[in-house]
Structures are given as C-alpha cells and as structure tokens.
Write a protein that holds these residues in place. Sequence first.
Motif, PDB file in Angstrom:
ATOM      1  N   SER A  11       0.694  -1.067  -0.094  1.00 55.94           N
ATOM      2  CA  SER A  11       0.053  -0.330  -0.283  1.00 55.94           C
ATOM      3  C   SER A  11       0.533   1.290   0.590  1.00 55.94           C
ATOM      4  O   SER A  11       0.697   2.917  -0.912  1.00 55.94           O
ATOM      5  CB  SER A  11      -0.649   0.067   1.051  1.00 55.94           C
ATOM      6  OG  SER A  11      -0.644   0.306   2.266  1.00 55.94           O
ATOM      7  N   GLN A  12       2.051   1.486   0.926  1.00 59.10           N
ATOM      8  CA  GLN A  12       2.822   2.212   0.817  1.00 59.10           C
ATOM      9  C   GLN A  12       3.327   2.651  -0.921  1.00 59.10           C
ATOM     10  O   GLN A  12       2.988   3.700  -1.105  1.00 59.10           O
ATOM     11  CB  GLN A  12       4.382   2.206   1.514  1.00 59.10           C
ATOM     12  CG  GLN A  12       3.372   2.335   3.167  1.00 59.10           C
ATOM     13  CD  GLN A  12       4.485   1.365   4.142  1.00 59.10           C
ATOM     14  OE1 GLN A  12       5.201   1.093   3.913  1.00 59.10           O
ATOM     15  NE2 GLN A  12       4.292   2.150   5.799  1.00 59.10           N
ATOM     16  N   SER A  14       2.223   1.720  -3.649  1.00 59.68           N
ATOM     17  CA  SER A  14       1.123   1.893  -4.473  1.00 59.68           C
ATOM     18  C   SER A  14       1.527   3.315  -3.834  1.00 59.68           C
ATOM     19  O   SER A  14       0.389   4.194  -4.993  1.00 59.68           O
ATOM     20  CB  SER A  14       0.296   1.388  -4.516  1.00 59.68           C
ATOM     21  OG  SER A  14       0.176   0.045  -4.543  1.00 59.68           O
ATOM     22  N   ARG A  79      -7.134  10.954  -0.896  1.00 57.49           N
ATOM     23  CA  ARG A  79      -7.534  10.215  -2.222  1.00 57.49           C
ATOM     24  C   ARG A  79      -8.465  10.535  -3.444  1.00 57.49           C
ATOM     25  O   ARG A  79      -7.930  11.519  -4.745  1.00 57.49           O
ATOM     26  CB  ARG A  79      -7.382   9.063  -2.450  1.00 57.49           C
ATOM     27  CG  ARG A  79      -7.326   7.930  -2.884  1.00 57.49           C
ATOM     28  CD  ARG A  79      -7.399   6.520  -1.833  1.00 57.49           C
ATOM     29  NE  ARG A  79      -7.832   5.444  -2.970  1.00 57.49           N
ATOM     30  CZ  ARG A  79      -9.918   4.695  -3.443  1.00 57.49           C
ATOM     31  NH1 ARG A  79     -10.165   6.040  -2.437  1.00 57.49           N
ATOM     32  NH2 ARG A  79     -10.455   3.834  -4.253  1.00 57.49           N
ATOM     33  N   SER A 130       2.338   8.058   4.562  1.00 58.53           N
ATOM     34  CA  SER A 130       2.180   6.544   4.110  1.00 58.53           C
ATOM     35  C   SER A 130       3.592   6.503   4.392  1.00 58.53           C
ATOM     36  O   SER A 130       3.023   4.703   4.825  1.00 58.53           O
ATOM     37  CB  SER A 130       1.617   7.261   3.104  1.00 58.53           C
ATOM     38  OG  SER A 130       0.536   7.444   2.574  1.00 58.53           O
ATOM     39  N   TRP A 187      -5.941   1.051  -6.441  1.00 63.52           N
ATOM     40  CA  TRP A 187      -5.198   0.512  -5.925  1.00 63.52           C
ATOM     41  C   TRP A 187      -4.596   1.309  -4.418  1.00 63.52           C
ATOM     42  O   TRP A 187      -3.611   1.072  -3.434  1.00 63.52           O
ATOM     43  CB  TRP A 187      -3.714   0.377  -6.521  1.00 63.52           C
ATOM     44  CG  TRP A 187      -3.705  -0.753  -7.333  1.00 63.52           C
ATOM     45  CD1 TRP A 187      -3.978  -2.733  -6.933  1.00 63.52           C
ATOM     46  CD2 TRP A 187      -3.432  -1.054  -8.468  1.00 63.52           C
ATOM     47  NE1 TRP A 187      -4.301  -3.155  -7.946  1.00 63.52           N
ATOM     48  CE2 TRP A 187      -4.413  -2.370  -9.172  1.00 63.52           C
ATOM     49  CE3 TRP A 187      -3.574  -0.446 -10.287  1.00 63.52           C
ATOM     50  CZ2 TRP A 187      -3.965  -2.949 -10.599  1.00 63.52           C
ATOM     51  CZ3 TRP A 187      -4.001  -0.871 -10.914  1.00 63.52           C
ATOM     52  CH2 TRP A 187      -4.352  -2.172 -11.304  1.00 63.52           C
ATOM     53  N   LYS A 189      -4.277   3.493  -1.417  1.00 60.68           N
ATOM     54  CA  LYS A 189      -5.064   3.685   0.346  1.00 60.68           C
ATOM     55  C   LYS A 189      -4.941   5.559   0.882  1.00 60.68           C
ATOM     56  O   LYS A 189      -3.631   5.697  -0.246  1.00 60.68           O
ATOM     57  CB  LYS A 189      -4.810   3.133   1.481  1.00 60.68           C
ATOM     58  CG  LYS A 189      -5.070   1.314   0.778  1.00 60.68           C
ATOM     59  CD  LYS A 189      -4.191   0.742   1.920  1.00 60.68           C
ATOM     60  CE  LYS A 189      -5.069  -1.234   1.423  1.00 60.68           C
ATOM     61  NZ  LYS A 189      -4.011  -2.070   3.112  1.00 60.68           N
ATOM     62  N   GLU A 190      -5.785   5.266   1.365  1.00 57.25           N
ATOM     63  CA  GLU A 190      -5.946   7.262   1.982  1.00 57.25           C
ATOM     64  C   GLU A 190      -4.688   6.804   2.623  1.00 57.25           C
ATOM     65  O   GLU A 190      -4.181   6.407   3.772  1.00 57.25           O
ATOM     66  CB  GLU A 190      -7.233   7.354   3.098  1.00 57.25           C
ATOM     67  CG  GLU A 190      -7.282   8.711   3.128  1.00 57.25           C
ATOM     68  CD  GLU A 190      -6.960  10.180   1.934  1.00 57.25           C
ATOM     69  OE1 GLU A 190      -6.061  10.340   2.670  1.00 57.25           O
ATOM     70  OE2 GLU A 190      -8.269  10.114   1.066  1.00 57.25           O
ATOM     71  N   SER A 191      -4.035   8.290   3.305  1.00 60.56           N
ATOM     72  CA  SER A 191      -3.360   8.531   4.190  1.00 60.56           C
ATOM     73  C   SER A 191      -3.607   8.105   5.600  1.00 60.56           C
ATOM     74  O   SER A 191      -4.971   8.334   6.042  1.00 60.56           O
ATOM     75  CB  SER A 191      -2.691  10.154   4.075  1.00 60.56           C
ATOM     76  OG  SER A 191      -2.531  10.673   5.131  1.00 60.56           O
ATOM     77  N   GLU A 195      -7.118   9.654   7.634  1.00 59.89           N
ATOM     78  CA  GLU A 195      -8.102   8.400   8.519  1.00 59.89           C
ATOM     79  C   GLU A 195      -7.959   7.890   9.943  1.00 59.89           C
ATOM     80  O   GLU A 195      -9.284   8.090  10.183  1.00 59.89           O
ATOM     81  CB  GLU A 195      -7.421   7.088   7.451  1.00 59.89           C
ATOM     82  CG  GLU A 195      -7.686   6.931   6.738  1.00 59.89           C
ATOM     83  CD  GLU A 195      -8.859   6.750   6.044  1.00 59.89           C
ATOM     84  OE1 GLU A 195      -9.732   6.863   6.819  1.00 59.89           O
ATOM     85  OE2 GLU A 195      -9.211   6.542   4.793  1.00 59.89           O
TER      86      GLU A 195
END
Length: 400
Positions: A11-12, A14, A79, A130, A187, A189-191, A195
């Motif tokens: 995820s990082q 991405s 995002r 992230s 792909w 994700k939100e920070s 979040e």
Amino acid sequence: MFGELKTLDRSQWSAVIASFLGWTLDAFDFFLMVFMMKAIATEFGTDAKTVSWAVTLTLAARPFGALLFGWLADKFGRRPILMIDILLFSVLEFASAFAPSLVTLIIIRTLFGFAMGGEWGIGASLVMESVPAKTRGIISGLLQEGYACGYLLAAVVYYFLFDAIGWRGMFMVGIVPALLVVVIRLWVKESPAFEESRHKADRPDPFALLVKHWKTALYVVVLMTAFNFFSHGSQDVYPLFLQTEHKFDTHTVGLVTAIMNVGAITGGLIFGAMSDRFSRRWAIIVAALLALPVIPLWAFSHTAAMLAVGAFLMQVAVQGAWGVVPVHINELAPDGARGMFPGFAYQAGNFIASINLRLQTGIAETSSYSHAMGIIIGVTAVVLAIWTFVGPEKKGVALR
C-alpha cells in the motif's frame, strides 16, 4: 538506502508510485508548452516573449489551485481530491490543442495552472504521511524527480513526434495523465494520518492553522520562491536557448534536454538520500552551491556535447536541492493542514517566481540567453543557500 526501501509494504509503494506518476505527468503536460513556444509564436504571428505569458500565468495560477484543492484534501481526504485534480488538468491540457487564438490559449493555460497547482501538495502529503520516517528523504528525492521525469518524457515526445504532429497534436497527447485516475482508484489507500484524524470532533480548520503558523508559512514561501527561480531559471528557457542562440534542430534540442533530465533524476535521488543520512538543510545548501562552478560550462559552451554535459551537471545540483523539498516542507507543515500548507507554500513561491521566463527573455533581448541564465542561477544559488542556512529543520518529526 535500498534496505530501508524494502521495508515499504504494497500500500505504501502504491501511494509512492501514484504520486510519482501524478507529478511526472503533471510536469510532462507543463513542459510540452515550453518546447512549443517558438512554433506557437509563429502560428499566431507574434514572438516568444508574448507567448511566454502562457507559462507565466500558468505558474501564477498555481497557488490558488493549491489553496482550494489542498483545503478539500484536508477536509475530504488526499485520495479522492487527487483523482479529481489529475482528471481536471488532463482535460484542460487536451483543450489547449483546440485554442483558436493566443488569447484563448493563454486563458486555457491559466486554468490548467490552477488545476496543476493542487497535485504536488496533495501527492506529497499522501506519500509523506504513508511511509516510515527513515525512508522519507530517499522517497522525497524519488517523488520530486517525477518532475524531471515529466520533463524528460516531454523531451522524448518532442524528439519523436513534434515534426509529425505539430504543437496541437502534442497537446492532445497530454490527455494521457487522466488514465492515472484508474490506478489511484484501484490501488491507492487513503493517508493513515488523515484516516486517524477523519472522525475527530476537534479537527482544526486548515486556514486557521495557516494563520497561526504564519511565520513558518512566510519562511517557506520565501524558500520556495528561491527554489522556483532555481528550477525554472535553469529549465524553462533552455529549449528556447538551444533553438535560437545555437540554432539546433528538433532532435538535438530533444536529446540535450533529455540528458539534462537524467542529471536531474540522478541529483534528486542522491541528495534526497543524503538528507536522510545527514541533514535536510545541509543537503540543500551543498547542492545549491554546486551549481555555481557549473554555470560557465552550462550556459557558455559552444558545442551540443559540452552543453549537454553542462546541462546534466547543472540539473544534478538544481534537482539535487529540490529532491529534499517534499520531505523538508512536509516536516515543517503543521498537523491538520498538511494537505494545504506544503502545496500552497510551494505554489505561492511559484507565483512570485512566475516572472522568471519574462525576466530571462527580457535580459536576452538586450544581451543573450547565456547571460540571462547565468545571472539568474548565480544569484539564486547564493540566496537559496543562505536562506536555507538560517531556517528551521524538523528531520524525522512525527506526521499526524
């Protein structure tokens, strides 16, 4: 350095890749205009100095876009706003191909600048929030060199396609960044920092934080003004310098500019990594001062080969300093306004430095492009080193 990068999860990576590509394609769209100034001037029966208003106003509109899109990113997430922003500047780039007059083109490019203004700050905050603190410097260098990769990509497209499709066809190619929205949607994700703060009842207003931390904001705006004179002063006029002062053809201009941007990518990665090992400020200072001895080779050589060597080395210095910028100003930004603060400070500096191209073309009219570039870069390198030296640093601070 490579061992630390291996600690990043899927995820990082991405987030890093999406933000890197966003800035790459953003810069690609911007620099297409730089390559085509002479051709646009010829079609509309004017000169390059008049056409340069399109670049000046593109830069001048950026801080307003950074404020709006950055505020939205702090309210609704990095995002979704990043996707909207990329789609918008891609559509405006495509619309530039259909401008019936120079005035219309300048208006479209100004709107493009407004949309472009939001991408850097949001993408940088998404990534810096992230990744682990120990990898921020090298990731910062990688992220910022998306800009150089965009310029390199524009040079390659100019080299292979310009003679066949002309300036209008080049702008049509600029719709490609819109495809990145699909990648982000699937792909990225939100920070994590956003979040965590999303549901807090006492979330501060980003504008209030900007006012509260006005001294830091003012320092960073001045810093980014110097940085933008450093980058735009060494890049924007270079294709025009090669075309008019040396009479190089399309392929030679494209090749020299491509080599220049390989140097930029090299410098960004090296000095970004150095900032993790040593200091953000000292990495910037050393890179800035390295530009000074390169000026004679970069601006006053007479052959394409020597100019290419000079351009390579100059961009190692210029983008070496720039490679530290994303991490440095994200660490200086107050928590709760990281979507807006870095992008606004960066683009406000762009606004002030937006006069650079007209300033350089004005000096060139009375002297030469060589002197115009040498003067701007020589003065800016010294100012940037001094201002960085007297400023703060918060290397490794927690980003919440």
